[in-house]
Design a protein around this motif. Structure first.
Motif, PDB file in Angstrom:
ATOM      1  N   GLY A  43       0.774  -1.224   0.000  1.00  0.00           N
ATOM      2  CA  GLY A  43       0.000   0.000   0.000  1.00  0.00           C
ATOM      3  C   GLY A  43       0.808   1.278   0.000  1.00  0.00           C
ATOM      4  N   GLY A  44       2.138   1.184  -0.031  1.00  0.00           N
ATOM      5  CA  GLY A  44       2.950   2.383  -0.202  1.00  0.00           C
ATOM      6  C   GLY A  44       3.319   3.146   1.054  1.00  0.00           C
ATOM      7  N   VAL A  45       2.935   2.669   2.230  1.00  0.00           N
ATOM      8  CA  VAL A  45       3.292   3.342   3.478  1.00  0.00           C
ATOM      9  C   VAL A  45       4.592   2.725   4.000  1.00  0.00           C
ATOM     10  CG1 VAL A  45       2.576   3.820   5.854  1.00  0.00           C
ATOM     11  CG2 VAL A  45       0.873   3.811   4.022  1.00  0.00           C
ATOM     12  N   GLU A  46       5.583   3.570   4.286  1.00  0.00           N
ATOM     13  CA  GLU A  46       6.868   3.095   4.818  1.00  0.00           C
ATOM     14  C   GLU A  46       6.659   2.530   6.217  1.00  0.00           C
ATOM     15  OE1 GLU A  46      10.728   2.159   4.386  1.00  0.00           O
ATOM     16  OE2 GLU A  46       9.610   3.259   2.878  1.00  0.00           O
ATOM     17  N   GLN A  47       7.022   1.242   6.410  1.00  0.00           N
ATOM     18  CA  GLN A  47       6.810   0.580   7.688  1.00  0.00           C
ATOM     19  C   GLN A  47       7.535  -0.758   7.706  1.00  0.00           C
ATOM     20  OE1 GLN A  47       2.618  -0.812   8.046  1.00  0.00           O
ATOM     21  NE2 GLN A  47       2.436  -0.149   5.917  1.00  0.00           N
ATOM     22  N   ASP A  48       7.552  -1.388   8.882  1.00  0.00           N
ATOM     23  CA  ASP A  48       8.189  -2.692   9.034  1.00  0.00           C
ATOM     24  C   ASP A  48       7.390  -3.775   8.314  1.00  0.00           C
ATOM     25  OD1 ASP A  48      10.190  -1.621  10.635  1.00  0.00           O
ATOM     26  OD2 ASP A  48       9.098  -2.050  12.490  1.00  0.00           O
ATOM     27  N   ASP A  49       8.065  -4.914   8.074  1.00  0.00           N
ATOM     28  CA  ASP A  49       7.389  -6.079   7.503  1.00  0.00           C
ATOM     29  C   ASP A  49       6.284  -6.559   8.441  1.00  0.00           C
ATOM     30  OD1 ASP A  49       9.045  -6.053   5.311  1.00  0.00           O
ATOM     31  OD2 ASP A  49      10.243  -7.776   5.938  1.00  0.00           O
ATOM     32  N   PHE A  50       5.372  -7.321   7.880  1.00  0.00           N
ATOM     33  CA  PHE A  50       4.248  -7.884   8.633  1.00  0.00           C
ATOM     34  C   PHE A  50       4.486  -9.353   8.935  1.00  0.00           C
ATOM     35  CE2 PHE A  50       2.130  -4.156   7.225  1.00  0.00           C
ATOM     36  CZ  PHE A  50       1.068  -3.959   8.075  1.00  0.00           C
ATOM     37  N   VAL A  51       3.784  -9.828   9.947  1.00  0.00           N
ATOM     38  CA  VAL A  51       3.603 -11.255  10.183  1.00  0.00           C
ATOM     39  C   VAL A  51       2.163 -11.542   9.774  1.00  0.00           C
ATOM     40  CG1 VAL A  51       3.447 -13.071  11.918  1.00  0.00           C
ATOM     41  CG2 VAL A  51       5.286 -11.367  12.045  1.00  0.00           C
ATOM     42  N   ASN A  52       1.975 -12.496   8.868  1.00  0.00           N
ATOM     43  CA  ASN A  52       0.643 -12.821   8.364  1.00  0.00           C
ATOM     44  C   ASN A  52       0.339 -14.305   8.503  1.00  0.00           C
ATOM     45  OD1 ASN A  52       1.423 -10.336   6.373  1.00  0.00           O
ATOM     46  ND2 ASN A  52      -0.754 -10.420   6.782  1.00  0.00           N
ATOM     47  N   ALA A  53      -0.947 -14.600   8.593  1.00  0.00           N
ATOM     48  CA  ALA A  53      -1.451 -15.974   8.566  1.00  0.00           C
ATOM     49  C   ALA A  53      -2.860 -15.935   7.998  1.00  0.00           C
ATOM     50  CB  ALA A  53      -1.463 -16.587   9.966  1.00  0.00           C
ATOM     51  N   THR A  54      -3.283 -17.051   7.442  1.00  0.00           N
ATOM     52  CA  THR A  54      -4.649 -17.197   6.941  1.00  0.00           C
ATOM     53  C   THR A  54      -5.239 -18.450   7.573  1.00  0.00           C
ATOM     54  OG1 THR A  54      -4.064 -16.105   4.868  1.00  0.00           O
ATOM     55  CG2 THR A  54      -6.067 -17.433   4.864  1.00  0.00           C
ATOM     56  N   VAL A  55      -6.513 -18.356   7.954  1.00  0.00           N
ATOM     57  CA  VAL A  55      -7.166 -19.492   8.604  1.00  0.00           C
ATOM     58  C   VAL A  55      -8.476 -19.841   7.918  1.00  0.00           C
ATOM     59  CG1 VAL A  55      -6.145 -18.913  10.847  1.00  0.00           C
ATOM     60  CG2 VAL A  55      -8.447 -18.118  10.299  1.00  0.00           C
ATOM     61  N   LEU A  56      -8.837 -21.110   8.070  1.00  0.00           N
ATOM     62  CA  LEU A  56     -10.144 -21.600   7.649  1.00  0.00           C
ATOM     63  C   LEU A  56     -10.929 -21.835   8.928  1.00  0.00           C
ATOM     64  CD1 LEU A  56      -8.872 -24.351   5.194  1.00  0.00           C
ATOM     65  CD2 LEU A  56      -9.261 -21.933   4.720  1.00  0.00           C
ATOM     66  N   VAL A  57     -12.147 -21.331   8.960  1.00  0.00           N
ATOM     67  CA  VAL A  57     -12.980 -21.443  10.158  1.00  0.00           C
ATOM     68  C   VAL A  57     -14.369 -21.950   9.797  1.00  0.00           C
ATOM     69  CG1 VAL A  57     -11.733 -19.700  11.493  1.00  0.00           C
ATOM     70  CG2 VAL A  57     -13.581 -18.979   9.988  1.00  0.00           C
ATOM     71  N   ASP A  58     -15.035 -22.507  10.793  1.00  0.00           N
ATOM     72  CA  ASP A  58     -16.369 -23.060  10.599  1.00  0.00           C
ATOM     73  C   ASP A  58     -17.129 -22.910  11.908  1.00  0.00           C
ATOM     74  OD1 ASP A  58     -18.632 -24.576  10.057  1.00  0.00           O
ATOM     75  OD2 ASP A  58     -17.514 -26.280   9.278  1.00  0.00           O
ATOM     76  N   ASP A  59     -18.259 -22.229  11.859  1.00  0.00           N
ATOM     77  CA  ASP A  59     -19.071 -22.032  13.065  1.00  0.00           C
ATOM     78  C   ASP A  59     -20.524 -21.834  12.628  1.00  0.00           C
ATOM     79  OD1 ASP A  59     -20.373 -21.246  15.395  1.00  0.00           O
ATOM     80  OD2 ASP A  59     -18.781 -19.893  16.018  1.00  0.00           O
ATOM     81  N   PRO A  60     -21.393 -22.796  12.917  1.00  0.00           N
ATOM     82  CA  PRO A  60     -22.783 -22.669  12.485  1.00  0.00           C
ATOM     83  C   PRO A  60     -23.514 -21.492  13.137  1.00  0.00           C
ATOM     84  CG  PRO A  60     -22.474 -24.632  13.840  1.00  0.00           C
ATOM     85  CD  PRO A  60     -21.123 -24.045  13.605  1.00  0.00           C
ATOM     86  N   ALA A  61     -22.987 -20.956  14.219  1.00  0.00           N
ATOM     87  CA  ALA A  61     -23.643 -19.849  14.909  1.00  0.00           C
ATOM     88  C   ALA A  61     -23.260 -18.484  14.326  1.00  0.00           C
ATOM     89  CB  ALA A  61     -23.299 -19.891  16.395  1.00  0.00           C
TER      90      ALA A  61
END
Length: 162
Positions: A43-61
């Protein structure tokens, strides 16, 4: 049944701890989580690297609004402050896609656009998602592995598994 894909990222303080705590807060709704990845800022903003993760979730509620509420609760718990768009953050949780039963939820609501309007362009979402679900598909855009192949090599090359 409500299934979703959520993306987590942080780059202020103990980013890995913040991401793991938010994932842990999913409790039994967590189906599968990717490894943590170090990714360059987007996005062009000067800043430190990120830590990222992606999850799959399931909740009928939970429905799409319930997943958004979860995301905002986790950001608030991490004391997220929204000062600069795409700027540094203690925690960012994005709802990438939601399914009710087998049907993807589509929304053009500015509060929650589904699927996430830029997920197909972001290696920091797609690389961890493919790690968590090798057969993943982003509704309206296609197979995640194909989307990754279409991204510029320099964007995917800088995403590193921790």
């Amino acid at each position: 049944m409500s299934r979703a894909v959520l993306s987590f990222g942080a780059n202020i303080g103990a980013a890995d701890v913040a991401v793991r705590a938010a994932i842990d807060a999913l409790g039994p709704a967590l189906v599968r989580a990717s490894a943590l990845y170090r990714t360059p800022p987007w996005g062009g903003v000067e800043q430190d690297d990120f830590v990222n993760a992606t999850v799959l979730v399931d909740d009928p509620a939970r429905d799409a609004a319930g997943w958004l509420a979860f995301a905002r609760e986790q950001e608030a718990a991490a004391q997220r402050v929204r000062e600069v768009r795409w700027g540094p953050r203690t925690l960012d949780v994005d709802v990438i896609a939601v399914w009710q039963g087998d049907a993807p939820v589509l929304s053009d609501d500015p509060e929650l656009t589904l699927p996430h309007p830029r997920a197909h362009q972001r290696a920091f979402v797609l690389v961890p998602w493919l790690d968590a679900d090798p057969g993943a598909e982003l509704p309206g855009h296609g197979v995640v592995a194909d989307l990754l192949r279409d991204l510029p090599t320099d964007e995917t090359a800088e995403v590193a598994r921790l």
